[in-house]
Design a protein around this motif. Structure first.
Motif, PDB file in Angstrom:
ATOM      1  N   SER A 179     -12.083  54.861  25.469  1.00  0.00           N
ATOM      2  CA  SER A 179     -12.222  55.827  26.553  1.00  0.00           C
ATOM      3  C   SER A 179     -11.068  55.715  27.545  1.00  0.00           C
ATOM      4  CB  SER A 179     -13.549  55.596  27.279  1.00  0.00           C
ATOM      5  OG  SER A 179     -13.696  56.522  28.332  1.00  0.00           O
ATOM      6  N   GLY A 180     -10.462  56.858  27.848  1.00  0.00           N
ATOM      7  CA  GLY A 180      -9.398  56.917  28.831  1.00  0.00           C
ATOM      8  C   GLY A 180      -8.002  56.758  28.289  1.00  0.00           C
ATOM      9  N   GLU A 181      -7.867  56.415  26.989  1.00  0.00           N
ATOM     10  CA  GLU A 181      -6.536  56.200  26.418  1.00  0.00           C
ATOM     11  C   GLU A 181      -5.893  57.476  25.892  1.00  0.00           C
ATOM     12  OE1 GLU A 181      -6.244  53.036  23.628  1.00  0.00           O
ATOM     13  OE2 GLU A 181      -6.584  51.504  25.154  1.00  0.00           O
ATOM     14  N   GLY A 182      -6.674  58.548  25.804  1.00  0.00           N
ATOM     15  CA  GLY A 182      -6.113  59.807  25.330  1.00  0.00           C
ATOM     16  C   GLY A 182      -6.279  59.982  23.833  1.00  0.00           C
ATOM     17  N   PHE A 183      -5.957  61.175  23.380  1.00  0.00           N
ATOM     18  CA  PHE A 183      -6.120  61.506  21.956  1.00  0.00           C
ATOM     19  C   PHE A 183      -4.847  61.260  21.143  1.00  0.00           C
ATOM     20  CE2 PHE A 183      -8.970  64.617  24.191  1.00  0.00           C
ATOM     21  CZ  PHE A 183     -10.173  64.036  23.809  1.00  0.00           C
ATOM     22  N   ASP A 184      -3.686  61.498  21.754  1.00  0.00           N
ATOM     23  CA  ASP A 184      -2.423  61.396  21.003  1.00  0.00           C
ATOM     24  C   ASP A 184      -1.814  60.012  21.209  1.00  0.00           C
ATOM     25  OD1 ASP A 184      -2.089  62.109  23.669  1.00  0.00           O
ATOM     26  OD2 ASP A 184      -0.271  63.262  23.333  1.00  0.00           O
ATOM     27  N   ILE A 185      -2.374  59.032  20.501  1.00  0.00           N
ATOM     28  CA  ILE A 185      -2.005  57.635  20.735  1.00  0.00           C
ATOM     29  C   ILE A 185      -1.054  57.080  19.675  1.00  0.00           C
ATOM     30  CG2 ILE A 185      -4.128  57.143  21.992  1.00  0.00           C
ATOM     31  CD1 ILE A 185      -5.141  55.740  19.415  1.00  0.00           C
ATOM     32  N   SER A 186      -0.720  57.875  18.670  1.00  0.00           N
ATOM     33  CA  SER A 186       0.166  57.350  17.624  1.00  0.00           C
ATOM     34  C   SER A 186       1.036  58.444  17.036  1.00  0.00           C
ATOM     35  CB  SER A 186      -0.636  56.691  16.495  1.00  0.00           C
ATOM     36  OG  SER A 186       0.240  56.271  15.461  1.00  0.00           O
ATOM     37  N   ILE A 187       2.331  58.214  17.113  1.00  0.00           N
ATOM     38  CA  ILE A 187       3.284  59.165  16.549  1.00  0.00           C
ATOM     39  C   ILE A 187       3.142  59.256  15.026  1.00  0.00           C
ATOM     40  CG2 ILE A 187       5.225  57.569  16.148  1.00  0.00           C
ATOM     41  CD1 ILE A 187       6.979  59.749  17.553  1.00  0.00           C
ATOM     42  N   TYR A 188       2.573  58.217  14.423  1.00  0.00           N
ATOM     43  CA  TYR A 188       2.386  58.237  12.965  1.00  0.00           C
ATOM     44  C   TYR A 188       1.400  59.322  12.544  1.00  0.00           C
ATOM     45  CZ  TYR A 188       4.766  53.731  13.183  1.00  0.00           C
ATOM     46  OH  TYR A 188       5.680  52.740  13.409  1.00  0.00           O
ATOM     47  N   ALA A 189       0.393  59.569  13.374  1.00  0.00           N
ATOM     48  CA  ALA A 189      -0.563  60.639  13.061  1.00  0.00           C
ATOM     49  C   ALA A 189       0.170  61.981  12.975  1.00  0.00           C
ATOM     50  CB  ALA A 189      -1.661  60.686  14.116  1.00  0.00           C
ATOM     51  N   ASP A 190       1.046  62.230  13.950  1.00  0.00           N
ATOM     52  CA  ASP A 190       1.822  63.469  13.947  1.00  0.00           C
ATOM     53  C   ASP A 190       2.680  63.573  12.681  1.00  0.00           C
ATOM     54  OD1 ASP A 190       2.104  64.399  17.278  1.00  0.00           O
ATOM     55  OD2 ASP A 190       1.235  62.490  16.726  1.00  0.00           O
ATOM     56  N   LEU A 191       3.263  62.449  12.292  1.00  0.00           N
ATOM     57  CA  LEU A 191       4.141  62.464  11.116  1.00  0.00           C
ATOM     58  C   LEU A 191       3.369  62.727   9.831  1.00  0.00           C
ATOM     59  CD1 LEU A 191       6.444  59.564  12.286  1.00  0.00           C
ATOM     60  CD2 LEU A 191       7.220  61.872  11.736  1.00  0.00           C
ATOM     61  N   PHE A 192       2.140  62.225   9.758  1.00  0.00           N
ATOM     62  CA  PHE A 192       1.337  62.515   8.566  1.00  0.00           C
ATOM     63  C   PHE A 192       0.878  63.970   8.533  1.00  0.00           C
ATOM     64  CE2 PHE A 192       1.032  57.870   8.060  1.00  0.00           C
ATOM     65  CZ  PHE A 192       1.366  57.796   6.719  1.00  0.00           C
ATOM     66  N   ILE A 193       0.720  64.569   9.707  1.00  0.00           N
ATOM     67  CA  ILE A 193       0.439  66.006   9.745  1.00  0.00           C
ATOM     68  C   ILE A 193       1.641  66.774   9.196  1.00  0.00           C
ATOM     69  CG2 ILE A 193       0.022  67.988  11.257  1.00  0.00           C
ATOM     70  CD1 ILE A 193      -2.442  66.254  10.911  1.00  0.00           C
ATOM     71  N   VAL A 194       2.845  66.358   9.572  1.00  0.00           N
ATOM     72  CA  VAL A 194       4.055  67.001   9.038  1.00  0.00           C
ATOM     73  C   VAL A 194       4.093  66.888   7.517  1.00  0.00           C
ATOM     74  CG1 VAL A 194       6.585  66.971   8.989  1.00  0.00           C
ATOM     75  CG2 VAL A 194       5.391  66.605  11.155  1.00  0.00           C
ATOM     76  N   ILE A 195       3.793  65.692   6.997  1.00  0.00           N
ATOM     77  CA  ILE A 195       3.803  65.494   5.547  1.00  0.00           C
ATOM     78  C   ILE A 195       2.795  66.418   4.868  1.00  0.00           C
ATOM     79  CG2 ILE A 195       3.194  63.860   3.703  1.00  0.00           C
ATOM     80  CD1 ILE A 195       4.388  61.636   5.423  1.00  0.00           C
ATOM     81  N   GLY A 196       1.583  66.495   5.439  1.00  0.00           N
ATOM     82  CA  GLY A 196       0.546  67.335   4.841  1.00  0.00           C
ATOM     83  C   GLY A 196       0.915  68.806   4.856  1.00  0.00           C
ATOM     84  N   LEU A 197       1.351  69.313   6.004  1.00  0.00           N
ATOM     85  CA  LEU A 197       1.744  70.723   6.110  1.00  0.00           C
ATOM     86  C   LEU A 197       2.902  71.040   5.174  1.00  0.00           C
ATOM     87  CD1 LEU A 197       1.587  71.330   9.986  1.00  0.00           C
ATOM     88  CD2 LEU A 197       0.040  72.268   8.252  1.00  0.00           C
ATOM     89  N   THR A 198       3.833  70.106   5.061  1.00  0.00           N
ATOM     90  CA  THR A 198       4.998  70.312   4.192  1.00  0.00           C
ATOM     91  C   THR A 198       4.585  70.375   2.733  1.00  0.00           C
ATOM     92  OG1 THR A 198       6.406  69.154   5.798  1.00  0.00           O
ATOM     93  CG2 THR A 198       7.278  69.406   3.574  1.00  0.00           C
ATOM     94  N   GLY A 199       3.691  69.468   2.330  1.00  0.00           N
ATOM     95  CA  GLY A 199       3.211  69.493   0.947  1.00  0.00           C
ATOM     96  C   GLY A 199       2.511  70.791   0.615  1.00  0.00           C
ATOM     97  N   TYR A 200       1.685  71.262   1.543  1.00  0.00           N
ATOM     98  CA  TYR A 200       0.967  72.523   1.340  1.00  0.00           C
ATOM     99  C   TYR A 200       1.935  73.697   1.300  1.00  0.00           C
ATOM    100  CZ  TYR A 200      -2.463  76.255   2.018  1.00  0.00           C
ATOM    101  OH  TYR A 200      -3.226  77.391   1.869  1.00  0.00           O
ATOM    102  N   ALA A 201       2.919  73.701   2.199  1.00  0.00           N
ATOM    103  CA  ALA A 201       3.911  74.786   2.228  1.00  0.00           C
ATOM    104  C   ALA A 201       4.717  74.828   0.929  1.00  0.00           C
ATOM    105  CB  ALA A 201       4.845  74.599   3.421  1.00  0.00           C
ATOM    106  N   GLY A 202       5.013  73.651   0.376  1.00  0.00           N
ATOM    107  CA  GLY A 202       5.740  73.608  -0.888  1.00  0.00           C
ATOM    108  C   GLY A 202       4.922  74.156  -2.041  1.00  0.00           C
ATOM    109  N   LEU A 203       3.626  73.848  -2.030  1.00  0.00           N
ATOM    110  CA  LEU A 203       2.732  74.324  -3.088  1.00  0.00           C
ATOM    111  C   LEU A 203       2.579  75.842  -3.038  1.00  0.00           C
ATOM    112  CD1 LEU A 203       0.519  73.705  -5.303  1.00  0.00           C
ATOM    113  CD2 LEU A 203      -1.115  73.687  -3.394  1.00  0.00           C
ATOM    114  N   THR A 204       2.376  76.374  -1.852  1.00  0.00           N
ATOM    115  CA  THR A 204       2.018  77.794  -1.689  1.00  0.00           C
ATOM    116  C   THR A 204       3.209  78.676  -1.325  1.00  0.00           C
ATOM    117  OG1 THR A 204       1.464  77.384   0.643  1.00  0.00           O
ATOM    118  CG2 THR A 204      -0.327  77.197  -0.979  1.00  0.00           C
ATOM    119  N   LYS A 205       4.391  78.046  -1.149  1.00  0.00           N
ATOM    120  CA  LYS A 205       5.607  78.773  -0.702  1.00  0.00           C
ATOM    121  C   LYS A 205       5.330  79.491   0.624  1.00  0.00           C
ATOM    122  CE  LYS A 205       7.577  77.555  -4.581  1.00  0.00           C
ATOM    123  NZ  LYS A 205       6.529  76.675  -5.085  1.00  0.00           N
ATOM    124  N   ASP A 206       4.636  78.779   1.501  1.00  0.00           N
ATOM    125  CA  ASP A 206       4.185  79.340   2.775  1.00  0.00           C
ATOM    126  C   ASP A 206       5.201  79.002   3.865  1.00  0.00           C
ATOM    127  OD1 ASP A 206       2.911  79.884   5.209  1.00  0.00           O
ATOM    128  OD2 ASP A 206       0.928  79.422   4.392  1.00  0.00           O
TER     129      ASP A 206
END
Length: 358
Positions: free
Chosen positions: A60-87
């Motif tokens: 409690s009180g530390e916030g939601f965005d506590i790790s840059i690694y989470a953001d980077l894994f979102i990039v990996i996921g979106l990129t993989g999906y974009a590659g699959l669907t040419k989105d």
């Protein structure tokens, strides 16, 4: 998201059996879930969500965005999906988040919970994950004929050089925490080695070096893998120790009392599934690229230990047991994060299938 996208693509290419549509469907649900729930008003990503998608704090009180690694894994996921669907739209979103992360790293305003980087140190994990994420983006940018393709490849080479020229030492040991001052070189932070992390990093390096024609880095990466195995392999019970000293054995050195150092000392002699799956792929790739029979022998040793140790003894369960003690017996505890580790196993087994197909 990356895994479902990769599996769907490999089924479509005839490399795996199964119904590609099922994985497309899962990937589609996942991308919508993330886009609707994970992003904060500042553009960063929440580290943790409930199953309903509500943002949740670890403390409690530390916030939601506590790790840059989470953001980077979102990039990996979106990129993989974009590659699959040419989105292109999803790819642009991944790219926007990526460049925002680059800016945060440059400014020094970033968080890496649950293990903050100690003051006065540079962490190998930062250029390592940035290399991997940049590679994923560069590959899909090339597929989409995106104008950032060349720039991303060049940025990836820069991250590769940082790893191999700064963090890799003359004895081929990779330093996880690189101190700013020479006086810090007798610390546990500097002396300890994470053999699994080193080995994983080296296949990222080899991938970039191969694409850019920098074959001297492939040869060096092979030596780095060999050194990590020399230091980390447990000659008494087999398998790769989680952490070791710069000279092998139990880590030692001046302890500054950080949370990360506690992790090192508490778990150094455990055997985890993810370093072993990374080693299976990295050693096979090194053998493929160098023809070095020693890499093939190391791969065989890892193969024998890994499949003897980690899969559940009841094959109908179809799961691996995450963490073992030094003798290989299961330990009922969380390693670090309860959310990421299975990714390593599937990713590496898929990449091995890909490599063997070639």
């Amino acid at each position: 998201l990356w895994l479902w996208s990769k599996i769907a693509a490999m089924i479509s290419e005839g490399k795996l059996k199964g119904e590609a549509a099922e994985y497309y469907n899962h990937a589609d649900k996942t991308v919508h879930f993330l886009e609707e729930n994970v992003f904060l008003n500042n553009g960063n990503c929440a580290f943790l969500l409930t199953d309903a998608g509500e943002k949740k704090e670890i403390k409690s009180g530390e916030g939601f965005d506590i790790s840059i690694y989470a953001d980077l894994f979102i990039v990996i996921g979106l990129t993989g999906y974009a590659g699959l669907t040419k989105d292109l739209k999803r790819f642009e979103r991944a790219l926007t988040l990526y460049y925002d992360i680059v800016a945060r790293l440059k400014s020094g305003v970033m968080r890496t919970e649950p293990y903050p980087v100690p003051t006065g140190y540079r962490a190998h994990s930062i250029p390592m994950i940035m290399l991997h994420v940049t590679q994923e983006l560069a590959d899909v940018a090339n597929t989409l004929n995106h104008d950032k393709s060349k720039a991303l490849q060049q940025r990836g080479v820069a991250y590769m050089k940082t790893i191999m020229d700064d963090f890799s030492q003359d004895d081929y040991r990779v330093v996880e925490m690189l101190p700013r001052y020479q006086s810090e070189k007798n610390t546990l932070l500097y002396r300890h080695v994470n053999p699994g992390h080193t080995i994983e990093s080296m296949w990222f390096v080899m991938k970039s070096a191969r694409k850019d024609g920098k074959y001297e880095y492939i040869e060096k990466a092979s030596r780095v893998i060999n050194r990590a195995v020399e230091l980390g392999w447990d000659t008494d019970y087999g398998g790769l120790l989680r952490f070791v000293d710069a000279n092998g054995g139990k880590p030692k050195g001046e302890n500054k009392g950080t949370v990360y150092e506690k992790l090192v000392m508490d778990t150094w002699d455990t055997k985890l599934w993810w370093p072993h799956s990374e080693a299976l792929y990295a050693t096979l790739l090194a053998y493929n690229l160098t023809g070095d029979n020693q890499m093939l022998e190391i791969h065989k040793n890892f193969h024998e230990y890994t499949f003897k140790t980690f899969p559940h003894p009841d094959p109908s369960i179809g799961e691996w047991i995450q963490i073992r003690d030094r003798k290989g017996k299961p330990l009922n505890k969380v390693v670090a994060l309860p959310v990421k580790d299975p990714y390593h196993i599937l990713r590496n087994l898929l990449l091995i299938v890909d490599l063997l197909e070639k």
